[in-house]
Write a protein that holds these residues in place. Structure first.
Motif, PDB file in Angstrom:
ATOM      1  N   SER A  18       0.817  -1.219   0.000  1.00  0.00           N
ATOM      2  CA  SER A  18       0.000   0.000   0.000  1.00  0.00           C
ATOM      3  C   SER A  18       0.849   1.266   0.000  1.00  0.00           C
ATOM      4  O   SER A  18       0.391   2.330  -0.413  1.00  0.00           O
ATOM      5  N   SER A  19       2.108   1.137   0.455  1.00  0.00           N
ATOM      6  CA  SER A  19       3.016   2.288   0.439  1.00  0.00           C
ATOM      7  C   SER A  19       3.946   2.262  -0.774  1.00  0.00           C
ATOM      8  O   SER A  19       4.917   3.011  -0.828  1.00  0.00           O
ATOM      9  N   GLY A  20       3.646   1.359  -1.724  1.00  0.00           N
ATOM     10  CA  GLY A  20       4.415   1.301  -2.961  1.00  0.00           C
ATOM     11  C   GLY A  20       5.611   0.376  -2.934  1.00  0.00           C
ATOM     12  O   GLY A  20       6.380   0.347  -3.890  1.00  0.00           O
ATOM     13  N   GLY A  21       5.775  -0.383  -1.866  1.00  0.00           N
ATOM     14  CA  GLY A  21       6.916  -1.288  -1.765  1.00  0.00           C
ATOM     15  C   GLY A  21       6.566  -2.717  -2.140  1.00  0.00           C
ATOM     16  O   GLY A  21       5.433  -3.031  -2.511  1.00  0.00           O
ATOM     17  N   VAL A  22       7.555  -3.587  -2.036  1.00  0.00           N
ATOM     18  CA  VAL A  22       7.381  -5.013  -2.295  1.00  0.00           C
ATOM     19  C   VAL A  22       7.848  -5.771  -1.065  1.00  0.00           C
ATOM     20  O   VAL A  22       9.021  -5.696  -0.695  1.00  0.00           O
ATOM     21  N   GLY A  23       6.937  -6.472  -0.408  1.00  0.00           N
ATOM     22  CA  GLY A  23       7.278  -7.204   0.804  1.00  0.00           C
ATOM     23  C   GLY A  23       8.208  -8.365   0.513  1.00  0.00           C
ATOM     24  O   GLY A  23       8.039  -9.075  -0.483  1.00  0.00           O
ATOM     25  N   GLU A  24       9.189  -8.568   1.388  1.00  0.00           N
ATOM     26  CA  GLU A  24      10.138  -9.661   1.180  1.00  0.00           C
ATOM     27  C   GLU A  24       9.506 -11.027   1.423  1.00  0.00           C
ATOM     28  O   GLU A  24      10.111 -12.053   1.102  1.00  0.00           O
ATOM     29  N   ASN A  25       8.288 -11.051   1.973  1.00  0.00           N
ATOM     30  CA  ASN A  25       7.629 -12.318   2.271  1.00  0.00           C
ATOM     31  C   ASN A  25       6.554 -12.679   1.248  1.00  0.00           C
ATOM     32  O   ASN A  25       5.755 -13.592   1.475  1.00  0.00           O
ATOM     33  N   GLU A  26       6.497 -11.987   0.121  1.00  0.00           N
ATOM     34  CA  GLU A  26       5.414 -12.216  -0.838  1.00  0.00           C
ATOM     35  C   GLU A  26       5.421 -13.633  -1.380  1.00  0.00           C
ATOM     36  O   GLU A  26       4.371 -14.230  -1.600  1.00  0.00           O
ATOM     37  N   GLN A  27       6.607 -14.203  -1.613  1.00  0.00           N
ATOM     38  CA  GLN A  27       6.679 -15.573  -2.118  1.00  0.00           C
ATOM     39  C   GLN A  27       6.134 -16.570  -1.087  1.00  0.00           C
ATOM     40  O   GLN A  27       5.500 -17.565  -1.443  1.00  0.00           O
ATOM     41  N   LEU A  28       6.398 -16.314   0.206  1.00  0.00           N
ATOM     42  CA  LEU A  28       5.856 -17.176   1.263  1.00  0.00           C
ATOM     43  C   LEU A  28       4.331 -17.115   1.273  1.00  0.00           C
ATOM     44  O   LEU A  28       3.668 -18.157   1.423  1.00  0.00           O
TER      45      LEU A  28
END
Length: 420
Positions: free
Chosen positions: A121-131
């Motif tokens: 929501s803040s324009g980033g990419v979470g490092e846990n998205e693959q999990l």
């Protein structure tokens, strides 16, 4: 009469208890070592090793004490992916609804998804998205799709936009449990943004909303299947029907070597698309992969196709328009030949030292010479130009004991005049 000293002997039951404790410690140690070193192997292989290592009556307890805590611990992402799959695989013959760890997997999914959505929501990419995606696949009942791939591969493969956590949903979202209750507290529903959204949609009562939701689910399922096929293309040959489906919008340079080795014709389609579209990784990343391909038949097949491809692309130097064929010829071909020669030199050295016993060197020399001869006949390289042919002339002279190398050297030595 002299009496001899007697020694106290442990009761049999006590000995058995000690042996059981020692065996349990050894098993726990083996599982710890497995989790630390299995992230480069397929998930299914690691799960099979766990089953072979741990006695049947100890598996649930060990999963409870060792595997489950790692879901929420600060370990590397590949290990968390591996643990998720192993908890699923222990009861894989049965539906996911019967898996005693489903509530824990669901709670982890809800919490990790909420965290990833907050970052997105803040324009980033979470490092846990693959999990989150792996847990989503498992909870949907498609965990078997994860088995052939290593945790490392899954962890470093970026997700297409439609498979990012903001677009993932589960049909039974309302039965999730609070993350703080790892054993599953039925009285404590998760109050995630996704659950609230689904409740609102269900309460609206509009048929068009339900239809749109179903359509999105079908589209995401299709995209998820396509991504699974793309990962599979690294390790096996895809059928024609599978190649038509395996076209997700995100392909990384990590994917390419395996796909090229197993599916060169499909790889040509992917590489052509990557070279003609704007990418965050840039053209250099993909061209660098092509430069370092091994001198094998799939590599020559792909390079031949690219060198005949007249699709227009942006010129990296001038910013104008050129073709894929010209781009590959000027930016890749020379490096590809050089790296192929170096690869074969190392293979020859390994053969002399007894490190390999196959015919990769001999086959490589023959195939590289045939490929270079074809380039000359097609007018792609000039045999009379030292810049084009000097390295191959030295290589073929060193390997003139092979018929193909001897014939190519004779043509290069004569300047190519009528020899080809």
């Amino acid at each position: 009469m002299m009496q001899t000293a007697t020694y106290y002997q442990l009761p049999l039951a006590t000995k058995q208890q000690q042996q059981t404790v020692m065996s349990a410690d050894a098993t726990r140690s083996a599982v710890t070592q497995l989790l630390a070193g299995a992230c480069a192997t397929p998930c299914s292989t690691a799960a099979h090793t766990f089953v072979q290592t741990v006695p049947p009556l100890s598996r649930f307890q060990l999963a409870l004490e060792v595997l489950m805590p790692m879901l929420d611990s600060r370990v590397e992402l590949p290990q968390r992916i591996l643990v998720s799959y192993m908890l699923y695989s222990l009861y894989a013959p049965h539906p996911i609804s019967l898996n005693p760890f489903k509530s824990v997997l669901h709670a982890t999914y809800a919490r990790e998804r909420d965290a990833a959505v907050h970052v997105a929501s803040s324009g980033g990419v979470g490092e846990n998205e693959q999990l989150v995606w792996v847990l989503w696949k498992i909870l949907k009942g498609d965990g078997s799709d994860i088995g052939p791939f290593s945790p490392n591969t899954l962890a470093r493969s970026p997700l297409p936009p439609k498979l990012r956590p903001t677009n993932l949903a589960l049909e039974d979202e309302s039965v999730a449990y609070l993350p703080a209750d790892p054993v599953g507290n039925a009285d404590a529903p998760v109050t995630s943004a996704l659950a609230a959204t689904q409740e609102s949609a269900a309460g609206s009562g509009h048929a068009e909303d339900a239809s749109a939701f179903g359509e999105r689910d079908r589209e995401m399922e299709k995209l998820s299947h396509a991504m699974t096929l793309l990962l599979a293309a690294r390790d096996r040959v895809l059928t024609i029907a599978e190649q038509r489906l395996a076209a997700p919008p995100v392909v990384t340079s990590v994917d390419l070597p395996g796909i090229i080795a197993n599916n060169p014709s499909f790889a040509h389609t992917l590489v052509s698309a990557l070279l003609t579209t704007d990418s965050e990784q840039g053209l250099d990343t993909y061209l660098d992969v092509l430069k370092r391909l091994p001198p094998t038949l799939p590599s020559f097949d792909l390079m031949g196709r690219l060198l005949m491809n007249t699709t227009l692309v942006t010129d990296m130097i001038t910013g104008g328009r050129t073709t894929i064929a010209d781009l590959v010829r000027t930016e890749v071909l020379g490096w590809f030949i050089h790296e192929g020669v170096s690869w074969l030199d190392r293979a020859e050295q390994d053969e002399r030292e007894g490190n390999i016993s196959d015919d990769r060197f001999a086959k490589g020399v023959q195939n590289l010479c045939r490929f270079y001869t074809a380039l000359i006949k097609l007018g792609i390289v000039d045999p009379a130009s030292d810049a084009d042919s000097a390295e191959m002339a030295h290589f073929t002279l060193r390997n003139a004991r092979f018929e193909e190398a001897n014939a190519l050297y004779s043509g290069l030595a004569s300047g190519g005049g009528g020899a080809f």
